[in-house]
Design a protein around this motif. Structure first.
Motif: not given
Length: 85
Positions: A17-32, A1-14
């Motif tokens: 330089k024609n940069v338009s990127r995203f990066y997302a991550m989270s911690i989640e439990p699996n079935l085991f 069981m995850i003690a608290q939610p961990y989520q992140l969504y960030v972007e990089r735009r320039d």
């Protein structure tokens, strides 16, 4: 069981330089009951790529989560609230 939610969504735009990127991550439990760090990244508006890391202990997932968060901040990725004051 995850003690608290961990989520992140960030972007990089320039437009110069024609940069338009995203990066997302989270911690989640699996079935085991393991903690999984789920990462997604790519060009904004596209499906992008993903990777899942499995950990026996939540603490190990949190360590990687925080390390990756620092790396992305150092490369210029910002949360949406930071991008649009």
């Amino acid at each position: 069981m995850i003690a608290q939610p961990y989520q992140l969504y960030v972007e990089r735009r320039d437009r110069t330089k024609n940069v338009s990127r995203f990066y997302a991550m989270s911690i989640e439990p699996n079935l085991f009951g393991e903690a999984c760090l789920v990462r997604r990244w790519g060009r904004i508006g596209a499906k992008g790529q993903s990777m899942i890391h499995h950990f026996e202990r939540e603490r190990d997932a949190v360590v990687l989560f925080l390390d990756l968060t620092r790396q992305k901040q150092n490369r210029g990725y910002r949360t949406l609230s930071d991008c649009n004051p």
